[in-house]
Write an enzyme that holds these catalytic residues in place. Structure first.
Site, PDB file in Angstrom:
ATOM      1  N   GLY A  46       0.833  -1.194   0.000  1.00 33.05           N
ATOM      2  CA  GLY A  46       0.000   0.000   0.000  1.00 33.05           C
ATOM      3  C   GLY A  46       0.867   1.243   0.000  1.00 33.05           C
ATOM      4  O   GLY A  46       2.035   1.192   0.403  1.00 33.05           O
ATOM      5  N   GLN A  51       2.841   9.942   1.360  1.00 32.94           N
ATOM      6  CA  GLN A  51       4.130   9.251   1.248  1.00 32.94           C
ATOM      7  C   GLN A  51       4.878   9.610  -0.036  1.00 32.94           C
ATOM      8  O   GLN A  51       6.060   9.280  -0.176  1.00 32.94           O
ATOM      9  CB  GLN A  51       3.930   7.733   1.302  1.00 32.94           C
ATOM     10  CG  GLN A  51       3.466   7.245   2.666  1.00 32.94           C
ATOM     11  CD  GLN A  51       3.326   5.741   2.677  1.00 32.94           C
ATOM     12  OE1 GLN A  51       2.313   5.202   2.245  1.00 32.94           O
ATOM     13  NE2 GLN A  51       4.358   5.062   3.136  1.00 32.94           N
ATOM     14  N   CYS A  88       6.151  -0.132   7.101  1.00 41.30           N
ATOM     15  CA  CYS A  88       5.700   0.965   6.243  1.00 41.30           C
ATOM     16  C   CYS A  88       6.852   1.366   5.331  1.00 41.30           C
ATOM     17  O   CYS A  88       8.002   1.417   5.776  1.00 41.30           O
ATOM     18  CB  CYS A  88       5.297   2.149   7.126  1.00 41.30           C
ATOM     19  SG  CYS A  88       4.769   3.606   6.210  1.00 41.30           S
ATOM     20  N   LEU A  89       6.543   1.673   4.069  1.00 41.00           N
ATOM     21  CA  LEU A  89       7.597   2.054   3.121  1.00 41.00           C
ATOM     22  C   LEU A  89       8.306   3.339   3.552  1.00 41.00           C
ATOM     23  O   LEU A  89       9.443   3.576   3.147  1.00 41.00           O
ATOM     24  CB  LEU A  89       7.022   2.219   1.708  1.00 41.00           C
ATOM     25  CG  LEU A  89       6.507   0.924   1.051  1.00 41.00           C
ATOM     26  CD1 LEU A  89       5.892   1.241  -0.308  1.00 41.00           C
ATOM     27  CD2 LEU A  89       7.617  -0.107   0.917  1.00 41.00           C
ATOM     28  N   HIS A 130      -4.161   0.927   7.560  1.00 45.32           N
ATOM     29  CA  HIS A 130      -2.845   1.567   7.570  1.00 45.32           C
ATOM     30  C   HIS A 130      -2.818   2.760   6.602  1.00 45.32           C
ATOM     31  O   HIS A 130      -2.376   3.857   6.960  1.00 45.32           O
ATOM     32  CB  HIS A 130      -1.786   0.517   7.189  1.00 45.32           C
ATOM     33  CG  HIS A 130      -0.385   1.030   7.124  1.00 45.32           C
ATOM     34  ND1 HIS A 130       0.610   0.599   7.972  1.00 45.32           N
ATOM     35  CD2 HIS A 130       0.202   1.938   6.295  1.00 45.32           C
ATOM     36  CE1 HIS A 130       1.746   1.234   7.672  1.00 45.32           C
ATOM     37  NE2 HIS A 130       1.515   2.045   6.655  1.00 45.32           N
ATOM     38  N   GLU A 131      -3.297   2.536   5.378  1.00 43.90           N
ATOM     39  CA  GLU A 131      -3.237   3.608   4.363  1.00 43.90           C
ATOM     40  C   GLU A 131      -4.195   4.751   4.705  1.00 43.90           C
ATOM     41  O   GLU A 131      -3.858   5.916   4.523  1.00 43.90           O
ATOM     42  CB  GLU A 131      -3.530   3.060   2.963  1.00 43.90           C
ATOM     43  CG  GLU A 131      -2.552   1.991   2.478  1.00 43.90           C
ATOM     44  CD  GLU A 131      -1.089   2.313   2.710  1.00 43.90           C
ATOM     45  OE1 GLU A 131      -0.697   3.499   2.659  1.00 43.90           O
ATOM     46  OE2 GLU A 131      -0.320   1.376   2.980  1.00 43.90           O
ATOM     47  N   HIS A 134      -2.760   7.106   7.220  1.00 41.35           N
ATOM     48  CA  HIS A 134      -1.802   8.067   6.646  1.00 41.35           C
ATOM     49  C   HIS A 134      -2.498   9.361   6.224  1.00 41.35           C
ATOM     50  O   HIS A 134      -1.906  10.444   6.307  1.00 41.35           O
ATOM     51  CB  HIS A 134      -1.142   7.479   5.391  1.00 41.35           C
ATOM     52  CG  HIS A 134       0.098   6.674   5.652  1.00 41.35           C
ATOM     53  ND1 HIS A 134       1.214   7.206   6.242  1.00 41.35           N
ATOM     54  CD2 HIS A 134       0.410   5.384   5.361  1.00 41.35           C
ATOM     55  CE1 HIS A 134       2.155   6.275   6.318  1.00 41.35           C
ATOM     56  NE2 HIS A 134       1.698   5.151   5.794  1.00 41.35           N
TER      57      HIS A 134
END
Ligand code: ZN
Length: 159
Positions: A46, A51, A88-89, A130-131, A134
């Site tokens: 995701g 991000q 997380c990226l 999670h997304e 953000h």
């Protein structure tokens, strides 16, 4: 399409709240394409707009069943719970245990502005939560019960 730079830990943009998407134009379509490509290149499941430095309410998710594009998404139902390890990226090398619903139903718009709903369980439910977090400036570390120690991360990334 282009790979975008992923914003990393410490960048204040990750703490900011996103504004709704209002224009469903080519710029939005290009951004969604770029975000999917960037997520795949980084082996993520995701990626949310902040991000890649954009404070708008959109995200892409792909848990191996194809890309789901979420514009102005909202969780409209959820149930159950699951505990699991999350990364997380934007936080390479960091992992934590979070509790998320086992099931979530999300209402969103597609790239043309059409509304739809999508349901997810297990990893997909976790990715949606999670997304969407953000988009409100919340990252997994804010909701984690416990973060892995550097030794635990080393073990995890070896396996
Ligand atoms: Zn993330």
């Amino acid at each position: 399409m282009a790979i975008r730079n992923i914003v990393k830990d410490g960048d204040p943009i990750l703490k900011k709240k996103c504004r709704p998407v209002e224009k469903f134009d080519k710029k939005l379509a290009d951004l969604l394409d770029d975000m999917a490509q960037t997520m795949h290149k980084a082996n993520g499941v995701g990626l949310a707009a902040p991000q890649v430095g954009i404070l708008r309410r959109l995200a892409v998710v792909d848990v191996g069943e194809g890309v789901i594009e979420l514009v102005n998404p909202k969780i409209i139902a959820y149930s159950g719970e699951q505990d699991g390890l999350e990364g997380c990226l934007s936080f390479p090398g960091q992992w934590g245990y979070t509790r998320r619903p086992e099931y979530v139903k999300v209402k969103a718009q597609n790239r043309k502005g059409e509304e739809f709903t999508v349901e997810g369980r297990e990893l997909l439910a976790r990715a949606f939560c999670h997304e969407l977090d953000h988009l409100d400036g919340i990252v997994f570390k804010d909701v984690a019960d416990r973060l892995l120690t550097p030794q635990e991360v080393e073990e995890l990334e070896k396996s």
